[in-house]
Write a protein that holds these residues in place. Structure first.
Motif, PDB file in Angstrom:
ATOM      1  N   ILE A 187      27.816  76.529 -11.990  1.00 31.98           N
ATOM      2  CA  ILE A 187      29.054  76.544 -12.787  1.00 31.98           C
ATOM      3  C   ILE A 187      29.519  77.991 -12.957  1.00 31.98           C
ATOM      4  CG2 ILE A 187      27.954  76.649 -15.082  1.00 31.98           C
ATOM      5  CD1 ILE A 187      30.022  74.419 -15.930  1.00 31.98           C
ATOM      6  N   GLY A 221      30.686  81.479 -12.224  1.00 31.28           N
ATOM      7  CA  GLY A 221      30.595  82.286 -11.013  1.00 31.28           C
ATOM      8  C   GLY A 221      29.697  81.672  -9.952  1.00 31.28           C
ATOM      9  N   SER A 222      28.820  80.765 -10.353  1.00 31.93           N
ATOM     10  CA  SER A 222      27.928  80.122  -9.392  1.00 31.93           C
ATOM     11  C   SER A 222      28.577  78.891  -8.763  1.00 31.93           C
ATOM     12  CB  SER A 222      26.611  79.743 -10.087  1.00 31.93           C
ATOM     13  OG  SER A 222      26.009  80.913 -10.601  1.00 31.93           O
ATOM     14  N   SER A 281      22.203  79.296  -9.861  1.00 31.33           N
ATOM     15  CA  SER A 281      22.353  79.768 -11.237  1.00 31.33           C
ATOM     16  C   SER A 281      21.663  81.115 -11.381  1.00 31.33           C
ATOM     17  CB  SER A 281      21.734  78.768 -12.220  1.00 31.33           C
ATOM     18  OG  SER A 281      21.761  79.300 -13.522  1.00 31.33           O
ATOM     19  N   LYS A 282      22.431  82.108 -11.762  1.00 26.11           N
ATOM     20  CA  LYS A 282      21.855  83.442 -11.930  1.00 26.11           C
ATOM     21  C   LYS A 282      20.697  83.385 -12.933  1.00 26.11           C
ATOM     22  CE  LYS A 282      23.066  88.088 -13.464  1.00 26.11           C
ATOM     23  NZ  LYS A 282      24.115  89.020 -13.826  1.00 26.11           N
ATOM     24  N   THR A 283      20.933  82.752 -14.061  1.00 23.47           N
ATOM     25  CA  THR A 283      19.918  82.731 -15.129  1.00 23.47           C
ATOM     26  C   THR A 283      18.933  81.583 -14.963  1.00 23.47           C
ATOM     27  OG1 THR A 283      21.423  81.362 -16.403  1.00 23.47           O
ATOM     28  CG2 THR A 283      21.490  83.736 -16.827  1.00 23.47           C
ATOM     29  N   THR A 318      21.388  77.753 -17.429  1.00 21.60           N
ATOM     30  CA  THR A 318      22.696  77.219 -17.836  1.00 21.60           C
ATOM     31  C   THR A 318      22.616  75.697 -17.988  1.00 21.60           C
ATOM     32  OG1 THR A 318      23.731  79.052 -16.697  1.00 21.60           O
ATOM     33  CG2 THR A 318      25.147  77.175 -17.204  1.00 21.60           C
ATOM     34  N   GLN A 338      38.535  83.052 -14.064  1.00 19.38           N
ATOM     35  CA  GLN A 338      37.244  83.558 -14.532  1.00 19.38           C
ATOM     36  C   GLN A 338      37.144  85.063 -14.310  1.00 19.38           C
ATOM     37  OE1 GLN A 338      33.573  82.793 -12.475  1.00 19.38           O
ATOM     38  NE2 GLN A 338      32.340  83.119 -14.304  1.00 19.38           N
ATOM     39  N   GLU A 360      37.422  86.309 -17.989  1.00 17.96           N
ATOM     40  CA  GLU A 360      36.066  86.518 -18.510  1.00 17.96           C
ATOM     41  C   GLU A 360      35.735  88.013 -18.514  1.00 17.96           C
ATOM     42  OE1 GLU A 360      32.233  84.977 -16.668  1.00 17.96           O
ATOM     43  OE2 GLU A 360      32.458  83.483 -18.230  1.00 17.96           O
ATOM     44  N   LYS A 397      28.207  77.780 -26.812  1.00 17.77           N
ATOM     45  CA  LYS A 397      26.970  77.269 -26.205  1.00 17.77           C
ATOM     46  C   LYS A 397      25.961  76.922 -27.294  1.00 17.77           C
ATOM     47  CE  LYS A 397      26.895  79.983 -21.908  1.00 17.77           C
ATOM     48  NZ  LYS A 397      26.202  81.023 -21.157  1.00 17.77           N
TER      49      LYS A 397
HETATM   50  O1  F6P Z   1      28.788  80.992 -19.560  1.00 19.38           O
HETATM   51  C1  F6P Z   1      29.395  81.928 -18.742  1.00 19.38           C
HETATM   52  C2  F6P Z   1      28.533  82.258 -17.575  1.00 19.38           C
HETATM   53  O2  F6P Z   1      27.460  83.027 -17.963  1.00 19.38           O
HETATM   54  C3  F6P Z   1      29.319  82.944 -16.477  1.00 19.38           C
HETATM   55  O3  F6P Z   1      29.471  84.286 -16.694  1.00 19.38           O
HETATM   56  C4  F6P Z   1      28.506  82.601 -15.275  1.00 19.38           C
HETATM   57  O4  F6P Z   1      29.201  82.821 -14.091  1.00 19.38           O
HETATM   58  C5  F6P Z   1      28.212  81.147 -15.545  1.00 19.38           C
HETATM   59  O5  F6P Z   1      28.019  81.084 -16.945  1.00 19.38           O
HETATM   60  C6  F6P Z   1      27.040  80.564 -14.832  1.00 19.38           C
HETATM   61  O6  F6P Z   1      25.862  81.268 -15.115  1.00 19.38           O
HETATM   62  P1  F6P Z   1      24.571  81.058 -14.260  1.00 19.38           P
HETATM   63  O7  F6P Z   1      24.846  81.476 -12.863  1.00 19.38           O
HETATM   64  O8  F6P Z   1      23.525  81.908 -14.914  1.00 19.38           O
HETATM   65  O9  F6P Z   1      24.201  79.595 -14.307  1.00 19.38           O
END
Ligand code: F6P
Length: 550
Positions: free
Chosen positions: A154, A156-157, A207-209, A212, A351, A355, A514
């Motif tokens: 979601i 940027g991903s 997902s970067k993190t 999410t 975005q 953003e 969130k």
């Molecule tokens: O909630 C915003 C955000 O952190 C964006 O900046 C990011 O692109 C998106 O959620 C998805 O994050 P992730 O790639 O960590 O799942």
């Protein structure tokens, strides 16, 4: 480094005075007075041609705006970003999406690491994998080649890869269909899953993190769906890969380490399509075209670094935006791609710009003295013409427009492309010229209307005109030109952030919702409802709980 608000600069005062005069101008007169106007206010770089002559500007405007950019330290901040300085101060991170498109061998060290080597090692990993999937060498749990790629992510991903796959669909692999699942709303995944054969489907959990909520929920649902049909967990590694910076979370999810494509905290989510987040793009268009996408962006990076500010595409695009936003007080910017394959480009830019720059405090935490990012919105032409262009032409608010088109189509249907270009060029001309009472009356007279009918209709037939727009032309929507186009808007966003004095690379504004959603989610699922909610939220929760209990 502490930055002075642009409104405190001497150039800002000069721009305010200049704006008072510019308010009296009619662009139509400026064109009539200067036959070389279009030439004077257009520029070409990295295969992109920008005509910014249909703006309420003259040579002094541009000179003053460039002086403002100088005073605000745009060149120094740009160089700091490219060099890996930790300009994302609230997260103490470097901002190096530009390093993702630097050619192999380009020297850049961050904290002692050769990040060019890291970047190209991941590109090699992506290349190997995408070649296997595309040639059919990568076999699923029943020995078949993949047919469907589902990117689950979601923000940027999602937005970048989805936009680029659509934009480059003529380059897509004939056997592979790309799908993008982002929303927590199960309606999306529920509609897709029955159309998929698990034995020929590859899921990319992007997902970067890797925390999410929406992505994790969709990923779990996809995993459960897969295992229901192929219960052997060992089969997962043929059908699930991950793209992330969070190795432990990827492993905890059960994705094989060799199926993980890493990237780094110095890549912001909305700047990440150049990284392994672009895996779905590479799978669709192949490594060579993906490399051209990177090369196009790199060409624009070089131009941004090397061209003088007054001949610098992203700088000029940013400055025109500042002129419209902060001097004419135009609160939104409409993006009008006259290219169906760019249909997700406005959403992508929403975005990127909102953003990044939708903020009210400066880097040092002090309130901004002037508003920053306008609302970004839009849709493809010519569809928008039959929907909201009415407001663009005759509404009370002035909405600047960025028209974007390609001179050559990717199809051979006769007549269509000429019609498309004619509409694109006509809209910017109409917005700029408008129509006055004399012209409108003469037209109605020629149509044989009576004097009373003309008088009654006249106010409705007037177009104020003098409405600004930019037009961006690409020769074709090729991977290289798309790369340059995206990089252009990335750097535009950066330049505006520098002038507004904000950190364009954090996004704290998404956090509150969130946290509250997490609590309400628990309450909807049966936990005791907090009495801290306002009566509206409390009532909504009560209704939803009652509905699910029925
Ligand atoms: O909630 C915003 C955000 O952190 C964006 O900046 C990011 O692109 C998106 O959620 C998805 O994050 P992730 O790639 O960590 O799942």
């Amino acid at each position: 480094m502490p930055r002075m608000p642009f409104t405190a600069s001497a150039t800002h005062t000069a721009l305010m005075d200049h704006h008072a005069r510019a308010c009296q101008w009619r662009m139509a007169d400026l064109f009539a007075q200067d036959p070389l106007r279009a030439q004077a206010f257009s520029l070409e770089a990295a295969g992109l041609f920008l005509d910014y002559s249909k703006n309420r500007i003259d040579r002094t405007t541009v000179a003053l705006l460039v002086a403002l950019a100088r005073e605000c330290g745009v060149a120094q901040q740009r160089d700091a970003m490219f060099a890996g300085a930790r300009i994302n101060t609230t997260e103490n991170r470097a901002v190096l999406h530009t390093a993702l498109r630097a050619p192999r061998g380009h020297t850049l060290r961050l904290d002692g690491r050769d990040i060019n080597a890291d970047v190209h090692a991941v590109l090699d990993q992506m290349r190997l994998f995408s070649d296997q999937v595309r040639t059919g060498a990568w076999r699923g749990c029943q020995g078949q080649a993949m047919t469907d790629i589902v990117n689950i992510g979601i923000g940027g991903s999602d937005l970048g890869p989805k936009m680029a796959c659509q934009a480059l669909r003529p380059y897509g692999h004939p056997r592979l269909t790309s799908h993008f699942i982002s929303n927590a709303d199960g309606n999306d995944l529920a509609a897709l899953l029955p159309r998929l054969n698990p034995a020929t489907t590859l899921f990319i959990i992007a997902s970067k993190t890797f925390t999410t909520a929406e992505t994790m929920m969709n990923a779990q649902t996809a995993r459960t769906w897969f295992l229901r049909q192929h219960p052997h967990t060992g089969d997962l590694k043929k059908h699930f890969v991950a793209v992330s910076t969070n190795t432990p979370a990827v492993q905890a999810f059960g994705i094989a380490p060799e199926n993980m494509f890493p990237f780094w905290d110095w890549v912001g989510g909305r700047y990440s399509l150049w990284s392994a987040i672009g895996l779905s793009i590479m799978l669709a268009i192949g490594f060579d075209h993906f490399a051209q996408l990177l090369a196009g962006a790199h060409a624009l990076d070089r131009h941004f670094q090397e061209a003088p500010l007054e001949r610098n595409l992203p700088v000029l695009l940013a400055l025109i935006g500042i002129w419209n936003r902060n001097y004419f007080q135009d609160a939104s910017l409409s993006i009008a791609p006259y290219h169906q394959d760019l249909k997700y480009f406005p959403a992508y830019l929403q975005q990127l710009e909102m953003e990044s720059n939708g903020k009210q405090v400066a880097c040092d935490g002090t309130p901004l003295a002037a508003p920053a990012c306008p609302v970004i919105w839009g849709n493809v032409g010519t569809n928008g013409q039959h929907a909201y262009f009415q407001l663009l032409h005759q509404g009370a608010d002035v909405v600047p427009v960025d028209f974007i088109t390609a001179l050559q189509p990717a199809h051979d249907l006769p007549g269509h492309h000429t019609a498309l270009l004619a509409n694109c060029f006509a809209q910017s001309e109409a917005l700029m010229l408008g129509k006055n009472a004399g012209q409108a009356s003469a037209e109605m007279q020629a149509e044989g209307n009576s004097a009373p009918a003309i008088a009654a209709l006249l106010p409705h037939k007037l177009f104020p005109g003098n409405r600004p727009s930019n037009t961006l032309l690409l020769e074709t929507l090729s991977p290289a030109r798309l790369g340059a186009l995206i990089a252009l808007y990335e750097h535009k966003t950066f330049v505006q952030g520098v002038i507004w004095g904000i950190n364009s690379f954090d996004q704290w504004g998404v956090e509150l919702g969130k946290v509250l959603a997490k609590q309400i989610h628990a309450e909807l699922a049966g936990a005791a409802v907090s009495n801290q909610h306002d009566s509206s939220t409390h009532g909504l929760i009560a209704r939803a709980r009652a509905a699910t209990l029925q």
